[in-house]
Scaffold this active site. Sequence first.
Site, short mmCIF file in Angstrom:
data_model
loop_
_atom_site.label_atom_id
_atom_site.label_comp_id
_atom_site.label_asym_id
_atom_site.label_seq_id
_atom_site.Cartn_x
_atom_site.Cartn_y
_atom_site.Cartn_z
N CYS A 12 0.82 -1.22 0.00
CA CYS A 12 0.00 0.00 0.00
C CYS A 12 0.85 1.26 0.00
O CYS A 12 0.32 2.35 -0.22
CB CYS A 12 -0.93 0.01 1.19
SG CYS A 12 -1.92 -1.46 1.34
N HIS A 64 -3.07 6.77 3.70
CA HIS A 64 -3.54 5.50 3.12
C HIS A 64 -4.86 5.13 3.79
O HIS A 64 -5.00 5.23 5.02
CB HIS A 64 -2.49 4.42 3.35
CG HIS A 64 -2.96 3.05 2.99
ND1 HIS A 64 -3.63 2.79 1.81
CD2 HIS A 64 -2.87 1.86 3.64
CE1 HIS A 64 -3.92 1.51 1.77
NE2 HIS A 64 -3.48 0.92 2.86
N ASN A 112 -10.00 -0.48 1.34
CA ASN A 112 -8.55 -0.38 1.16
C ASN A 112 -8.21 -0.80 -0.28
O ASN A 112 -8.30 -1.98 -0.63
CB ASN A 112 -7.86 -1.28 2.17
CG ASN A 112 -6.35 -1.25 2.07
OD1 ASN A 112 -5.80 -0.69 1.12
ND2 ASN A 112 -5.67 -1.84 3.04
#
Length: 329
Positions: free
Chosen positions: A114, A254, A284
């Site tokens: 990520c 994030h 996500n």
Amino acid sequence: MTRSVGILGMGCYVPEKVVTNFDLEKIVDTNDQWIQERTGIKERHIAAPEEATSDLAYNAAVKALAAANVKPEDIDLVIVGTATSDHNWPSTACILQDRLGCTKAAAFDLTAGCSGFVYNLAVASQMVKTGLYNHVLIVGAETLSRIINWKDRNTCVLFGDGAGAAVIGVVEDGYGVLGIDLGSDGSGMKFLVQPSGGSREPASHETVDKAGHTIHMSGQDVFKFAVKVMGKTALQAIENAGMQPEDIDWLIPHQANMRIITAAAKRLKMPMEKVWVNVDKYANTSAASIPIAMCEAIEAGALKKGDNIVLDGFGAGLTWAAIVLKWAI
Ligand code: ACO
């Protein structure tokens, strides 16, 4: 003369299909209340069967090139951050390079989970700063739905698909990337891993039977790591930029979990009005989450020229990454 380097234009794309928490209630033992309370997620977008990561990346990249007013043939390098490439090899960046017509560009994928988009920005900005390149296209793109174990309620509720892209180039003096902090701790690789399909555990009937090609995650370990590292890396990037936390106008973190985002904001003493949050809509999306959030902030007119922005990520590896940008467009 030192070049100032920043983002010239951005674009993002999410697949059309929306899957809500209520839809997931029908396939695993979960409920909307649990998912919202523990993560802040309400829904996520899932790629159509015929859509691969490079298709999402392409749609985002076309918009980024238009926003930056840069032609594909003027791109010197394409970097795709992804954990879900079209194929193990060749790179998704090469597929994208060809489809966009970036005829003179080099191309490679970058794997940092990520943290991928922020890592990409760090690499691209340094290549433009040195004068090696003038325009680099960076992309964070994922089809995590392809590697989700849809029988595992611990992970299947957390992820979504999407892509975000940016064209990196020379900006006005004093604008653009001002501070970078990147890091890794591979001792935590076991906490977030797709165990099978590589050279350690090549694909076999056995690896398929044990769901080795899906996301395996120790949620609590990743959570503890994320809470610790998000604030720390952002503070380091701010210090590297010669700034104080109070100089920051926007935190774009994030988007993994609302509780992790809140903890990071608290560590930076940032009021939540200055934190861009969209985890509720997309879940996500790994390397795509920060650029998608940035695109939304641009579209909403929230980012003003001269704003100081912190991009702040963590991910599989384990990795972390933060960049301070003075918004140049
Ligand atoms: N629905 C209902 N119950 C659930 C679900 C679900 N979807 N998932 C887990 N539970 C249950 C567990 O089984 C457990 O039950 P038990 O107490 O009877 O054993 C209970 O809920 C609590 O589980 P925990 O794992 O302790 O829940 P926690 O509060 O830690 O939240 C979560 C779990 C949301 C996964 C959290 O740990 C987290 O967000 N971790 C970080 C994950 C992350 O960010 N991953 C992405 C990394 S970035 C990248 O590179 C992809």
